[in-house]
Design a protein around this motif. Structure first.
Motif, PDB file in Angstrom:
ATOM      1  N   ASP A   1      70.326  26.860  32.371  1.00  0.00           N
ATOM      2  CA  ASP A   1      70.670  25.462  32.138  1.00  0.00           C
ATOM      3  C   ASP A   1      69.971  24.540  33.133  1.00  0.00           C
ATOM      4  O   ASP A   1      69.489  23.462  32.790  1.00  0.00           O
TER       5      ASP A   1
ATOM      6  N   ILE B   1      70.492  29.554  22.520  1.00  0.00           N
ATOM      7  CA  ILE B   1      70.962  30.535  23.507  1.00  0.00           C
ATOM      8  C   ILE B   1      69.750  31.309  23.994  1.00  0.00           C
ATOM      9  O   ILE B   1      69.108  32.026  23.223  1.00  0.00           O
TER      10      ILE B   1
ATOM     11  N   THR C   1      80.052  29.303  23.643  1.00  0.00           N
ATOM     12  CA  THR C   1      79.425  28.046  23.214  1.00  0.00           C
ATOM     13  C   THR C   1      78.805  28.206  21.832  1.00  0.00           C
ATOM     14  O   THR C   1      78.915  27.308  20.986  1.00  0.00           O
TER      15      THR C   1
ATOM     16  N   THR D   1      72.164  37.711  22.761  1.00  0.00           N
ATOM     17  CA  THR D   1      71.270  36.949  21.885  1.00  0.00           C
ATOM     18  C   THR D   1      70.703  37.829  20.776  1.00  0.00           C
ATOM     19  O   THR D   1      70.597  37.399  19.620  1.00  0.00           O
TER      20      THR D   1
ATOM     21  N   ASN E   1      82.226  23.446  27.393  1.00  0.00           N
ATOM     22  CA  ASN E   1      81.286  24.019  26.428  1.00  0.00           C
ATOM     23  C   ASN E   1      81.432  23.391  25.047  1.00  0.00           C
ATOM     24  O   ASN E   1      80.444  23.200  24.338  1.00  0.00           O
TER      25      ASN E   1
ATOM     26  N   ALA F   1      72.048  35.874  27.129  1.00  0.00           N
ATOM     27  CA  ALA F   1      73.515  35.968  27.129  1.00  0.00           C
ATOM     28  C   ALA F   1      73.931  37.428  27.069  1.00  0.00           C
ATOM     29  O   ALA F   1      73.478  38.169  26.198  1.00  0.00           O
TER      30      ALA F   1
ATOM     31  N   SER G   1      79.990  36.579  27.357  1.00  0.00           N
ATOM     32  CA  SER G   1      79.577  35.511  28.262  1.00  0.00           C
ATOM     33  C   SER G   1      80.013  34.169  27.716  1.00  0.00           C
ATOM     34  O   SER G   1      80.300  34.013  26.525  1.00  0.00           O
TER      35      SER G   1
ATOM     36  N   SER H   1      78.156  31.690  27.299  1.00  0.00           N
ATOM     37  CA  SER H   1      77.143  31.179  26.370  1.00  0.00           C
ATOM     38  C   SER H   1      77.472  31.569  24.933  1.00  0.00           C
ATOM     39  O   SER H   1      77.246  30.788  24.000  1.00  0.00           O
TER      40      SER H   1
ATOM     41  N   VAL I   1      71.419  26.754  26.521  1.00  0.00           N
ATOM     42  CA  VAL I   1      72.378  27.458  27.376  1.00  0.00           C
ATOM     43  C   VAL I   1      71.917  28.890  27.593  1.00  0.00           C
ATOM     44  O   VAL I   1      71.100  29.412  26.847  1.00  0.00           O
ATOM     45  N   GLY I   2      72.466  29.517  28.629  1.00  0.00           N
ATOM     46  CA  GLY I   2      72.079  30.899  28.897  1.00  0.00           C
ATOM     47  C   GLY I   2      72.688  31.427  30.166  1.00  0.00           C
ATOM     48  O   GLY I   2      73.608  30.819  30.749  1.00  0.00           O
TER      49      GLY I   2
ATOM     50  N   ARG J   1      73.118  20.082  29.032  1.00  0.00           N
ATOM     51  CA  ARG J   1      73.804  21.169  29.719  1.00  0.00           C
ATOM     52  C   ARG J   1      73.807  20.912  31.205  1.00  0.00           C
ATOM     53  O   ARG J   1      73.105  20.045  31.700  1.00  0.00           O
TER      54      ARG J   1
ATOM     55  N   SER K   1      78.353  21.576  22.754  1.00  0.00           N
ATOM     56  CA  SER K   1      78.003  21.827  21.354  1.00  0.00           C
ATOM     57  C   SER K   1      78.374  20.638  20.472  1.00  0.00           C
ATOM     58  O   SER K   1      77.676  20.331  19.502  1.00  0.00           O
TER      59      SER K   1
END
Length: 258
Positions: free
Chosen positions: A42, A114, A126, A152, A102, A117, A121, A123, A7-8, A36, A106
């Protein structure tokens, strides 16, 4: 195969898109599915994993392509991977649907990566849901000058496993994958959690907003005081969190951001 969610950011950088695509392709060679469905990072992950298998989780109805520019990718995933949704047919994706989606991403994954992010966000939501579900969370480091990597980098600062290549993910999940599955000690056959209706959510927003403030309050207390269903109360704070208006702390406590 085991699944790994990638994800991102929606407005991903060129390097982030390339990394996600290459990571998904490499994980596919290691007997992983990638999970995703969204633009940016994604989409790149799906493209990288098409040859080995990919899973798209839809926020709306299973036949509703969102965004429209992903229609070609959607058709390719149908041919070579898996598409699924928990929403009724014909449902148009709305903001409140994405946090629910989301948790599915997961939930079906052994680990979540990730890639990019921002500090507030979807992400990162998530990533939090993955941690609550006992999944391994990985974060790709980036330049401190790029706001898309602040989320991140902060995850790594707080102890999340750093991811620089597919081997980091494989090694990070090895202990989990090698662990024998425990047999369930009982079966729970209670009624399924009923999703909140549009009317219930709409009426509950004003009530929950009134009870929230700058001081932390447990979500369970909001459920008790509001008289709303747990599903409705859980949905409204997620909407606020996505909008950057709510902070969540350990113990499932929340407060408004002034």
């Amino acid at each position: 195969k085991h699944t790994v969610g990638i994800v991102g950011a929606r407005n991903a950088s060129a390097n982030g898109v390339r990394f996600a695509r290459d990571l998904a392709a490499a994980l596919g060679q290691e007997e992983f599915f990638c999970v995703r469905s969204r633009p940016g990072i994604d989409t790149a992950a799906h493209q990288g994993a098409l040859s080995s298998g990919t899973v798209a989780v839809m926020a709306g109805g299973i036949e509703v392509v969102y965004p429209a520019e992903n229609e070609t990718l959607y058709e390719e995933i149908i041919e070579r991977g898996v598409v699924f949704s928990e929403m009724p047919l014909g449902t148009t994706p709305q903001a409140r649907h994405f946090p629910r989606r989301n948790r599915l991403v997961s939930g079906i994954s052994k680990g979540i990566v990730i890639v990019e992010a921002a500090p507030r966000s979807g992400s990162l939501i998530t990533a939090r849901l993955a941690a609550e579900q006992g999944r391994e969370v990985f974060a790709v480091p980036g330049s401190p000058l790029d706001p898309r990597y602040r989320g991140t980098n902060n995850l790594i600062r707080n102890g999340v496993t750093i991811c620089e290549n597919a081997d980091d993910v494989v090694q990070g999940l090895r202990s989990i994958l090698d662990r024998p599955m425990a047999e369930p000690e009982f079966e729970f056959d209670g009624p399924p959690l009923r999703p909140p209706t549009e009317e219930e959510t709409s009426q509950g927003r004003a009530l929950i907003h009134e009870k929230l403030g700058p001081t932390l309050v447990p979500v369970d207390e909001l459920i008790r005081q509001s008289g709303l269903s747990p599903a409705a109360v859980l949905t409204i704070p997620l909407e606020l969190e996505l909008a950057g208006r709510l902070r969540r702390e350990p113990g499932n406590q929340v407060c408004l951001i002034e």
